[in-house]
Design an enzyme around this catalytic site. Structure first.
Site, PDB file in Angstrom:
ATOM      1  N   LYS A   1     -15.776   1.700 -36.530  1.00  0.00           N
ATOM      2  CA  LYS A   1     -14.994   0.853 -37.398  1.00  0.00           C
ATOM      3  C   LYS A   1     -14.888  -0.564 -36.848  1.00  0.00           C
ATOM      4  CE  LYS A   1     -12.197   4.970 -37.951  1.00  0.00           C
ATOM      5  NZ  LYS A   1     -10.950   5.606 -37.472  1.00  0.00           N
ATOM      6  N   GLY A   2     -15.188  -0.711 -35.557  1.00  0.00           N
ATOM      7  CA  GLY A   2     -14.856  -1.946 -34.838  1.00  0.00           C
ATOM      8  C   GLY A   2     -15.517  -3.211 -35.357  1.00  0.00           C
TER       9      GLY A   2
ATOM     10  N   GLU B   1     -22.457  -5.157 -34.245  1.00  0.00           N
ATOM     11  CA  GLU B   1     -21.603  -4.397 -33.320  1.00  0.00           C
ATOM     12  C   GLU B   1     -20.452  -5.282 -32.840  1.00  0.00           C
ATOM     13  OE1 GLU B   1     -20.320  -1.885 -32.356  1.00  0.00           O
ATOM     14  OE2 GLU B   1     -21.355  -0.881 -30.711  1.00  0.00           O
ATOM     15  N   ASP B   2     -19.368  -4.646 -32.429  1.00  0.00           N
ATOM     16  CA  ASP B   2     -18.231  -5.418 -31.925  1.00  0.00           C
ATOM     17  C   ASP B   2     -18.438  -5.853 -30.474  1.00  0.00           C
ATOM     18  OD1 ASP B   2     -17.987  -2.826 -30.938  1.00  0.00           O
ATOM     19  OD2 ASP B   2     -15.975  -2.477 -31.761  1.00  0.00           O
TER      20      ASP B   2
ATOM     21  N   ASP C   1     -21.257  -2.831 -24.096  1.00  0.00           N
ATOM     22  CA  ASP C   1     -20.670  -2.572 -22.781  1.00  0.00           C
ATOM     23  C   ASP C   1     -21.773  -2.000 -21.882  1.00  0.00           C
ATOM     24  OD1 ASP C   1     -18.503  -2.229 -20.966  1.00  0.00           O
ATOM     25  OD2 ASP C   1     -18.176  -0.190 -21.642  1.00  0.00           O
TER      26      ASP C   1
ATOM     27  N   LYS D   1     -20.656  -7.627 -22.626  1.00  0.00           N
ATOM     28  CA  LYS D   1     -20.215  -7.481 -21.233  1.00  0.00           C
ATOM     29  C   LYS D   1     -21.449  -7.205 -20.367  1.00  0.00           C
ATOM     30  CE  LYS D   1     -15.580  -5.363 -21.629  1.00  0.00           C
ATOM     31  NZ  LYS D   1     -14.869  -4.048 -21.650  1.00  0.00           N
TER      32      LYS D   1
ATOM     33  N   PHE E   1     -10.530  -4.703 -20.470  1.00  0.00           N
ATOM     34  CA  PHE E   1     -10.463  -3.961 -21.723  1.00  0.00           C
ATOM     35  C   PHE E   1      -9.849  -4.843 -22.807  1.00  0.00           C
ATOM     36  CE2 PHE E   1      -8.971  -0.899 -24.844  1.00  0.00           C
ATOM     37  CZ  PHE E   1     -10.150  -0.200 -25.035  1.00  0.00           C
TER      38      PHE E   1
ATOM     39  N   ASP F   1     -10.326  -1.624 -30.820  1.00  0.00           N
ATOM     40  CA  ASP F   1      -9.109  -0.812 -30.771  1.00  0.00           C
ATOM     41  C   ASP F   1      -8.784  -0.308 -29.364  1.00  0.00           C
ATOM     42  OD1 ASP F   1     -11.327   1.090 -30.653  1.00  0.00           O
ATOM     43  OD2 ASP F   1      -9.785   2.631 -30.917  1.00  0.00           O
TER      44      ASP F   1
ATOM     45  N   ARG G   1      -6.679  -3.008 -34.075  1.00  0.00           N
ATOM     46  CA  ARG G   1      -7.865  -3.557 -34.759  1.00  0.00           C
ATOM     47  C   ARG G   1      -7.485  -4.720 -35.664  1.00  0.00           C
ATOM     48  NH1 ARG G   1     -12.034   0.191 -34.094  1.00  0.00           N
ATOM     49  NH2 ARG G   1     -11.482   2.386 -34.157  1.00  0.00           N
TER      50      ARG G   1
HETATM   51  P1  5GP Z   1     -21.443   1.092 -24.818  1.00  0.00           P
HETATM   52  O1  5GP Z   1     -22.199   2.246 -25.394  1.00  0.00           O
HETATM   53  O2  5GP Z   1     -22.190  -0.204 -24.846  1.00  0.00           O
HETATM   54  O3  5GP Z   1     -20.919   1.418 -23.435  1.00  0.00           O
HETATM   55  O4  5GP Z   1     -20.118   0.984 -25.630  1.00  0.00           O
HETATM   56  C1  5GP Z   1     -19.988   0.272 -26.796  1.00  0.00           C
HETATM   57  C2  5GP Z   1     -18.677   0.672 -27.429  1.00  0.00           C
HETATM   58  O5  5GP Z   1     -17.674   0.830 -26.435  1.00  0.00           O
HETATM   59  C3  5GP Z   1     -18.153  -0.407 -28.345  1.00  0.00           C
HETATM   60  O6  5GP Z   1     -18.607  -0.256 -29.661  1.00  0.00           O
HETATM   61  C4  5GP Z   1     -16.660  -0.199 -28.258  1.00  0.00           C
HETATM   62  O7  5GP Z   1     -16.258   0.758 -29.205  1.00  0.00           O
HETATM   63  C5  5GP Z   1     -16.436   0.365 -26.886  1.00  0.00           C
HETATM   64  N1  5GP Z   1     -15.935  -0.632 -25.913  1.00  0.00           N
HETATM   65  C6  5GP Z   1     -16.564  -1.120 -24.827  1.00  0.00           C
HETATM   66  N2  5GP Z   1     -15.809  -2.007 -24.165  1.00  0.00           N
HETATM   67  C7  5GP Z   1     -14.661  -2.095 -24.870  1.00  0.00           C
HETATM   68  C8  5GP Z   1     -13.470  -2.892 -24.700  1.00  0.00           C
HETATM   69  O8  5GP Z   1     -13.285  -3.699 -23.782  1.00  0.00           O
HETATM   70  N3  5GP Z   1     -12.514  -2.725 -25.646  1.00  0.00           N
HETATM   71  C9  5GP Z   1     -12.644  -1.846 -26.690  1.00  0.00           C
HETATM   72  N4  5GP Z   1     -11.634  -1.779 -27.547  1.00  0.00           N
HETATM   73  N5  5GP Z   1     -13.749  -1.096 -26.864  1.00  0.00           N
HETATM   74  C10 5GP Z   1     -14.744  -1.225 -25.972  1.00  0.00           C
END
Ligand code: 5GP
Length: 180
Positions: A45-46, A100-101, A104, A132, A153, A160, A166
């Site tokens: 949803k982000g 994408e939001d 990470d 990040k 975070f 969220d 959100r």
């Molecule tokens: P990845 O697979 O790249 O580790 O994770 C991506 C997802 O992790 C993002 O779509 C998000 O939902 C979540 N995420 C990663 N870092 C953060 C953060 O700092 N805050 C929030 N709210 N979600 C995060």
């Protein structure tokens, strides 16, 4: 009040709007040069607030679709990606721009990109509001990144913590005592 839970504001509504405008213009230029029109695939949803802001500035006859993938519980990514809601039509031969939001570890986008290519997408690019890079575990190219994000975070503008925050209009850092 929601804002009492925010340690600091990282990116204001106005900064986000300006950045979305610049990204939308760049995307328009690049896809015009490529002679392609992307299908925007927003990850629910982000990415919803980001999609809404960004697509106003993409001056191409784009289409939009949504996916829900899950891999995240609380504040730590767990690796495996599970498709909860898939696309509503075939994407064979289609240019895809994933919206994408935040990127990470990169695991989510790595899996989704491969999945979409496997389903026959002609090319897959990524636009993310936040990136990040320090946290990357899997090599993923973010073609269009809004802002580099510190290793904290963050919540707001779609992001969220346990489904809350959100609806904040900006991106901020959540007070640590609320999740530690
Ligand atoms: P990845 O697979 O790249 O580790 O994770 C991506 C997802 O992790 C993002 O779509 C998000 O939902 C979540 N995420 C990663 N870092 C953060 C953060 O700092 N805050 C929030 N709210 N979600 C995060």
């Amino acid at each position: 009040m929601l804002e009492n839970d925010v340690k600091k504001v990282l990116f204001s509504e106005e900064e986000i709007r300006q950045r979305c405008k610049a990204l939308g213009e760049q995307i328009t230029k690049d896809y015009n040069e490529m002679g392609k029109v992307p299908l925007l695939v927003a990850l629910l949803k982000g990415s919803v607030p980001f999609l809404c802001e960004l697509m106003k500035y993409i001056d191409l006859p784009i289409e939009v679709d949504f996916m829900i993938v899950s891999s995240y519980d609380g504040t730590e990514s767990v690796g495996e990606v599970h498709v909860v809601k898939d696309l509503s039509r075939s994407i064979r031969g289609t240019s895809i721009l994933i919206v994408e939001d935040i990127v990470d570890t990169g695991r989510t986008l790595h899996s989704i990109s491969n999945l979409l290519l496997h389903k026959g997408a002609s090319d897959v690019k990524i636009v993310s509001l936040l990136d990040k890079p320090e946290r990357r575990v899997v090599d993923v190219t973010v073609d269009y990144a809004g802002f580099p994000c510190p290793n904290e975070f963050v919540i707001g503008f779609g992001l969220d913590f346990n489904e809350k925050y959100r609806n904040l209009g900006y991106v901020g850092v959540l007070k640590e005592e609320l999740y530690k």
